[in-house]
Design an enzyme around this catalytic site. Structure first.
Site, PDB file in Angstrom:
ATOM      1  N   LYS A   1     -14.522 -21.099 -24.795  1.00 39.15           N
ATOM      2  CA  LYS A   1     -15.332 -20.756 -25.969  1.00 39.15           C
ATOM      3  C   LYS A   1     -14.478 -19.935 -26.922  1.00 39.15           C
ATOM      4  O   LYS A   1     -14.021 -18.845 -26.581  1.00 39.15           O
ATOM      5  CB  LYS A   1     -16.578 -19.977 -25.556  1.00 39.15           C
TER       6      LYS A   1
ATOM      7  N   CYS B   1     -26.773 -14.585 -22.481  1.00 33.49           N
ATOM      8  CA  CYS B   1     -25.914 -13.666 -23.221  1.00 33.49           C
ATOM      9  C   CYS B   1     -26.742 -12.456 -23.625  1.00 33.49           C
ATOM     10  O   CYS B   1     -27.962 -12.459 -23.501  1.00 33.49           O
ATOM     11  CB  CYS B   1     -25.311 -14.333 -24.451  1.00 33.49           C
TER      12      CYS B   1
ATOM     13  N   CYS C   1     -21.838  -9.148 -26.967  1.00 32.96           N
ATOM     14  CA  CYS C   1     -22.280 -10.002 -25.871  1.00 32.96           C
ATOM     15  C   CYS C   1     -22.287  -9.296 -24.514  1.00 32.96           C
ATOM     16  O   CYS C   1     -22.738  -9.865 -23.518  1.00 32.96           O
ATOM     17  CB  CYS C   1     -21.407 -11.250 -25.809  1.00 32.96           C
TER      18      CYS C   1
ATOM     19  N   ARG D   1     -25.743 -17.355 -35.767  1.00 28.82           N
ATOM     20  CA  ARG D   1     -25.968 -15.907 -35.760  1.00 28.82           C
ATOM     21  C   ARG D   1     -27.074 -15.528 -36.725  1.00 28.82           C
ATOM     22  O   ARG D   1     -27.821 -14.588 -36.476  1.00 28.82           O
ATOM     23  CB  ARG D   1     -24.661 -15.171 -36.059  1.00 28.82           C
TER      24      ARG D   1
ATOM     25  N   CYS E   1     -26.019 -10.756 -26.761  1.00 34.19           N
ATOM     26  CA  CYS E   1     -25.877 -10.431 -28.195  1.00 34.19           C
ATOM     27  C   CYS E   1     -27.174 -10.547 -28.980  1.00 34.19           C
ATOM     28  O   CYS E   1     -27.363  -9.831 -29.963  1.00 34.19           O
ATOM     29  CB  CYS E   1     -24.779 -11.271 -28.839  1.00 34.19           C
TER      30      CYS E   1
ATOM     31  N   SER F   1     -23.328 -24.708 -34.526  1.00 38.30           N
ATOM     32  CA  SER F   1     -24.135 -24.645 -35.744  1.00 38.30           C
ATOM     33  C   SER F   1     -23.326 -24.950 -36.999  1.00 38.30           C
ATOM     34  O   SER F   1     -23.768 -25.710 -37.868  1.00 38.30           O
ATOM     35  CB  SER F   1     -24.781 -23.268 -35.850  1.00 38.30           C
TER      36      SER F   1
ATOM     37  N   LYS G   1     -16.150 -25.312 -26.580  1.00 37.54           N
ATOM     38  CA  LYS G   1     -16.978 -24.947 -27.735  1.00 37.54           C
ATOM     39  C   LYS G   1     -16.126 -24.214 -28.742  1.00 37.54           C
ATOM     40  O   LYS G   1     -15.445 -23.267 -28.348  1.00 37.54           O
ATOM     41  CB  LYS G   1     -18.111 -24.057 -27.219  1.00 37.54           C
TER      42      LYS G   1
HETATM   43  C1  PBG Z   1     -24.227 -16.349 -27.882  1.00 37.11           C
HETATM   44  C2  PBG Z   1     -23.987 -17.715 -28.412  1.00 37.11           C
HETATM   45  C3  PBG Z   1     -23.440 -18.102 -29.642  1.00 37.11           C
HETATM   46  C4  PBG Z   1     -23.527 -19.481 -29.683  1.00 37.11           C
HETATM   47  C5  PBG Z   1     -24.067 -19.910 -28.478  1.00 37.11           C
HETATM   48  N1  PBG Z   1     -24.331 -18.805 -27.714  1.00 37.11           N
HETATM   49  C6  PBG Z   1     -22.936 -17.294 -30.775  1.00 37.11           C
HETATM   50  C7  PBG Z   1     -21.767 -16.432 -30.596  1.00 37.11           C
HETATM   51  O1  PBG Z   1     -21.113 -16.430 -29.566  1.00 37.11           O
HETATM   52  O2  PBG Z   1     -21.509 -15.661 -31.534  1.00 37.11           O
HETATM   53  C8  PBG Z   1     -23.110 -20.326 -30.848  1.00 37.11           C
HETATM   54  C9  PBG Z   1     -23.840 -21.615 -30.996  1.00 37.11           C
HETATM   55  C10 PBG Z   1     -23.787 -22.227 -32.340  1.00 37.11           C
HETATM   56  O3  PBG Z   1     -23.064 -21.764 -33.257  1.00 37.11           O
HETATM   57  O4  PBG Z   1     -24.487 -23.238 -32.517  1.00 37.11           O
HETATM   58  N2  PBG Z   1     -23.105 -15.728 -27.383  1.00 37.11           N
HETATM   59 ZN    ZN Z   2     -23.319 -13.505 -27.112  1.00 33.80          ZN
END
Ligand code: PBG
Ligand code: ZN
Length: 331
Positions: free
Chosen positions: A202, A125, A135, A212, A127, A282, A255
């Site tokens: 997702k 990704c 992203c 984050r 981001c 998370s 997810k």
């Molecule tokens: C990056 C990404 C994220 C997560 C995994 N890859 C954060 C998001 O999309 O904002 C989240 C994983 C987690 O919360 O444990 N795009």
């Molecule tokens: Zn991302």
């Protein structure tokens, strides 16, 4: 005398013992099903506690071997890497994502050398690496600039493959990135060597907050609702799963996990021929730990229950911050 139950109504005899309860499951949790997400920063000696993610740390490259060694000894089979640049300067296109001197590329090489049997997956990704924290790449009005985003994501995935990653896992949610990555992998000779795990369903959830903070990847403006899926969207999630399967994904993912078990179950039904992953994200992890600390339940019992639910819904792979705990609990 009590009215007699129908014979088919008598169920309790079927699960009266630990063993007969265990036999009710279609699949059982093994260490091989666990993939451990780890944060790697560009501060080489870092071992920094992440406040929002109890028990998890940001690791510098010099600390990685010592950190992973005991886990591998206990049976850790796979990790997924997230790069966290804290010193280097971010830019509009996420140059740092595949910086040859950056934490992810360096970590892939180190892990491949030190732990030859450990499967190395990389989250793909932008981001964590863009100055705007989105992203993909952006148009001037802040919307996603689609074609160059997909091209850049595929480039990053290919560079992780070239560095030795066994698996690339795009979490960006740009349309068409699975096909672009698969084509790039095939064109460069990785078609038979690198697994493509798609973050397919997702959702735009509140549960990514601790991540984050850990990864420094919150968007500097706006939100991710125009590329991550709306939490109410069953149909879109199914279309995304089918699309990614058709575009060449080797593993599909849903997810977050627990609030989205119905989507996992749908995925198992409509894509029965792929391994199915779930990311216990998370915020879910932090909630389970917080509930245990508040005395709502016993941590281990609840963590196991969450895994049983994922497996019942149809998962064959679980990305979870509880991985080190389960390596102990399953021993
Ligand atoms: C990056 C990404 C994220 C997560 C995994 N890859 C954060 C998001 O999309 O904002 C989240 C994983 C987690 O919360 O444990 N795009
Ligand atoms: Zn991302």
């Amino acid at each position: 005398m009590d009215r007699q139950l129908d014979i088919s109504s008598v169920l309790q005899g079927g699960y009266a013992t630990p063993l007969t309860r265990e036999l009710q499951a279609e699949r059982h949790l093994t260490k091989s099903m666990l993939m451990y997400p780890i944060f790697i920063t560009d501060e080489p000696d870092a071992e920094t506690v992440i406040q929002s993610l109890p028990g998890q740390k940001r690791w510098g490259i010099n600390k990685l071997k010592g950190f992973l060694e005991p886990l591998v000894k206990k049976g850790l089979r796979s990790v997924i890497l997230f790069g966290v640049p804290l010193l280097a300067k971010k830019d509009y296109c996420g140059t740092l994502a595949d910086d040859p001197e950056g934490p992810v590329i360096q970590a892939i090489k180190l892990i491949r050398k030190e732990f030859p049997d450990l499967v190395v997956a990389c989250d793909v990704c932008l981001c964590e690496y863009t100055d705007h924290g989105h992203c993909g790449l952006l148009n001037e009005d802040g919307t996603i600039f689609m074609a160059p985003s997909v091209k850049r994501i595929a480039e990053v995935a290919l560079n992780y493959a070239k560095a030795g990653a066994h698996m690339v896992a795009p979490s960006d949610m740009m349309d068409g990135r699975i096909k672009a990555i698969k084509e790039a992998l095939i064109a460069h000779g990785y078609g038979n060597r690198v697994n493509l795990m798609a973050y397919s369903a997702k959702f735009a959830t509140s549960l990514y907050g601790p991540f984050r903070e850990a990864a420094g990847s919150a968007p500097s403006f706006g939100n991710r609702k125009c590329y991550q899926l709306p939490p109410n969207a069953r149909g879109l999630a199914k279309r995304a799963l089918l699309r990614d399967a058709n575009e060449g994904a080797d593993i599909l993912m849903v997810k977050p996990g627990l609030p989205y078990l119905d989507i996992i179950s749908e995925a198992r039904t409509i894509c029965p021929n792929h391994p199915l992953a779930v990311y216990q994200v998370s915020g879910e992890y932090a909630m389970i730990v917080a509930g245990a600390n508040a005395g709502v339940y016993d941590l281990k019992t609840m963590a196991f229950e969450s895994m049983e639910c994922f497996l019942r819904a149809g998962c064959t792979l679980v990305l979870t911050y509880f991985t080190p705990d389960f390596l102990d609990w399953l021993s």
